[in-house]
Enzyme design. Structure first.
Site, mmCIF file in Angstrom:
data_model
loop_
_atom_site.group_PDB
_atom_site.id
_atom_site.type_symbol
_atom_site.label_atom_id
_atom_site.label_comp_id
_atom_site.label_asym_id
_atom_site.label_seq_id
_atom_site.Cartn_x
_atom_site.Cartn_y
_atom_site.Cartn_z
ATOM 1 N N GLN A 287 0.854 -1.598 -0.185
ATOM 2 C CA GLN A 287 0.239 -0.193 0.339
ATOM 3 C C GLN A 287 0.988 1.227 0.037
ATOM 4 O OE1 GLN A 287 -3.186 -0.063 -0.417
ATOM 5 N NE2 GLN A 287 -4.015 -1.711 -0.052
ATOM 6 N N TYR A 316 -5.007 -13.056 -2.457
ATOM 7 C CA TYR A 316 -4.265 -11.804 -3.265
ATOM 8 C C TYR A 316 -3.495 -11.574 -1.960
ATOM 9 C CZ TYR A 316 -8.241 -12.288 -6.583
ATOM 10 O OH TYR A 316 -9.286 -12.336 -7.346
ATOM 11 N N GLU A 337 -1.184 -16.025 -3.447
ATOM 12 C CA GLU A 337 -1.219 -14.873 -4.726
ATOM 13 C C GLU A 337 -0.302 -15.553 -6.108
ATOM 14 O OE1 GLU A 337 -0.146 -11.678 -6.501
ATOM 15 O OE2 GLU A 337 -0.730 -11.328 -3.952
ATOM 16 N N ASP A 385 -8.331 -9.200 -0.714
ATOM 17 C CA ASP A 385 -8.033 -7.497 -1.407
ATOM 18 C C ASP A 385 -7.741 -7.314 -2.925
ATOM 19 O OD1 ASP A 385 -7.305 -4.997 -1.329
ATOM 20 O OD2 ASP A 385 -5.274 -4.950 0.179
ATOM 21 N N CYS A 412 -10.542 -1.595 -3.465
ATOM 22 C CA CYS A 412 -10.359 0.405 -3.915
ATOM 23 C C CYS A 412 -10.567 -0.115 -5.080
ATOM 24 C CB CYS A 412 -8.251 -0.118 -4.423
ATOM 25 S SG CYS A 412 -8.193 -1.374 -5.536
#
EC number: 2.1.1.-
Length: 455
Positions: A287, A316, A337, A385, A412
């Site tokens: 982030q 993720y 991932e 996420d 997001c």
């Protein structure tokens, strides 16, 4: 078909009635919307019509006749022209309200779930200078290497030395690196001809560690004096612990290529999140607003009401920031991932933090989770996420098939989140509350966090 009530190059006085989801002012003439950059609701503006489409048009603001009480001074108009900080003319409290409204709008229009309550947006402690990562194009203008950002919807570079939303130490580093590259006569990339050498300068800086990584994105593999340049960069910038050459020979707007070569130091930096240390590689997702990421993740953990006996799936998972931050609150964490480098980082991050109840594998969540289910792994909570495109329907099906008590969704992109909520509702998972969190002040982007419970 109804006649369009405006013509190109026409000049008009207009009243701004709303902001679009991209933060542009909206005026209407006989119900026909005109989008105007740098205009705010309650303003009267003189506008020149620059583009006319069947359903909407675009105008250029010539002057403000009546100013919004919420307008603030913008240090550099290029922040709006390039789209770096499209809301920088709006007072921060109002930016937070705008983001709450965005989430409410998509719930009503996309998800058709206006009954879900949207909390007030949690603001960031830093509204400027917060970004820990920069990806800056390099071009030659009048014989000189320039760094900056593209004018919106164009390939025209606007030279900039101060990006305002980036860590000021990163802004200063870009100028120093650019001067070193100029001294070594490094040729800038020419996008039109797909010629030249240096495409981008990418910098990451640990918000707490202050370690700096410099990635020089080049069009060719052979980098004359690459090591010397790296040494010079470290000499001038003692925070630099990593200089990497990334090779991207494709004619594309994707910034990083597949291949990289270490020019100096190590291939990663360390930074802290909560009380954990994370190693971050050039391509790993991390982030960009670290202190506010802690606020976002803490909210997610609170909504999950984690127990010491819980099994958690971290989908993720990236470099493990979510799963490893909550590992000491639960019995076991499983993460997956698709980026192998990120999984390597996650596994190493578990070791660095002496965490032995977290396992990470490479693979797509929708393939890995059914296997885990066959192996008898039964999570109480799934954290997810995803990137801006949201969740794949196959992922939602695989997650719901694991039958967790809760699915904590960090998004997001409110539009894809709203679409996904409908699918979750069909599978029996619902929410009555959404928390927006502002990780990207001065922009239209907003993160949301939701706990979906089984009906």
């Amino acid at each position: 078909m109804e006649a369009i009530p405006v013509k190109k190059n026409q000049e008009l006085e207009m009243t701004i009635v709303d902001l679009s989801h991209l933060g542009m002012g909206v005026a209407k003439i006989d119900g026909y919307p005109i989008f105007i950059e740098n205009a705010l609701p309650q303003e009267k503006v003189q506008v020149k019509i620059v583009k006319v489409g069947k359903k909407f048009g675009f105008g250029k603001m010539l002057s403000i006749i009546q100013t919004s009480p919420y307008r603030q001074t913008v240090e550099n108009k290029d922040l709006i022209r390039t789209g770096i900080a499209p809301l920088s003319h709006l007072q921060y409290e109002q930016q937070l309200k705008f983001k709450q409204n965005q989430v409410e709008n998509v719930l009503a229009k996309v998800a058709k779930m206006p009954e879900i309550h949207v909390e007030e947006t949690i603001g960031s402690s830093f509204s400027f200078g917060y970004r820990n990562k920069a990806q800056i194009p390099v071009r030659k203008i009048d014989g000189i290497l320039q760094t900056g950002f593209y004018r919106k919807n164009s390939h025209e570079l606007v030279p900039l030395d101060h990006f305002y939303i980036q860590d000021p130490a990163i802004d200063a580093a870009i100028v120093i690196i650019r001067e070193i590259l100029q001294q070594f006569e490094v040729k800038a990339y020419n996008e039109r001809e797909h010629s030249g050498f240096l495409r981008h300068i990418v910098i990451r800086r640990g918000s707490y560690s202050h370690e700096m990584m410099v990635v020089l994105v080049t069009r060719k593999k052979h980098f004359p004096q690459g090591e010397k340049i790296a040494q010079k960069i470290q000499e001038k910038l003692p925070e630099v612990v990593s200089v990497i050459q990334n090779i991207n020979f494709k004619q594309t707007n994707v910034i990083l290529g597949e291949e990289e070569r270490l020019l100096l130091g190590r291939s990663f930096i360390y930074d802290q999140l909560f009380d954990k240390t994370f190693r971050i590689s050039a391509k790993s997702f991390y982030q960009v607003n670290t202190p506010q990421a802690e606020v976002l993740y803490q909210k997610a953990f609170d909504l999950a009401s984690l127990k010491q006996t819980d099994t958690v799936v971290d989908a993720y998972s990236g470099i493990g920031t979510i799963g490893l931050s909550l590992a000491d609150k639960v019995a076991q964490v499983y993460g997956m991932e698709v980026t192998p480098q990120a999984v390597t980082d996650a596994q190493k991050n578990a070791k660095i933090n002496k965490i032995d109840n977290a396992a990470y594998v490479v693979g797509k969540a929708e393939t890995v989770m059914p296997k885990w289910k066959e192996e008898g792994i039964k999570p109480n909570v799934i954290f997810v996420d995803p990137p801006r495109k949201g969740l794949d329907q196959t992922f939602i099906e695989a997650a719901c098939d694991m039958d967790p008590e809760k699915i904590v969704y960090i998004s997001c992109n409110p539009a894809t989140m709203a679409r996904d909520l409908q699918i979750f509702a069909d599978k029996g998972y619902y929410t009555d509350n959404i928390q927006p969190v502002d990780l990207f002040p001065q922009t239209h982007h907003v993160e949301t966090v939701i706990a979906l419970k089984k009906r």
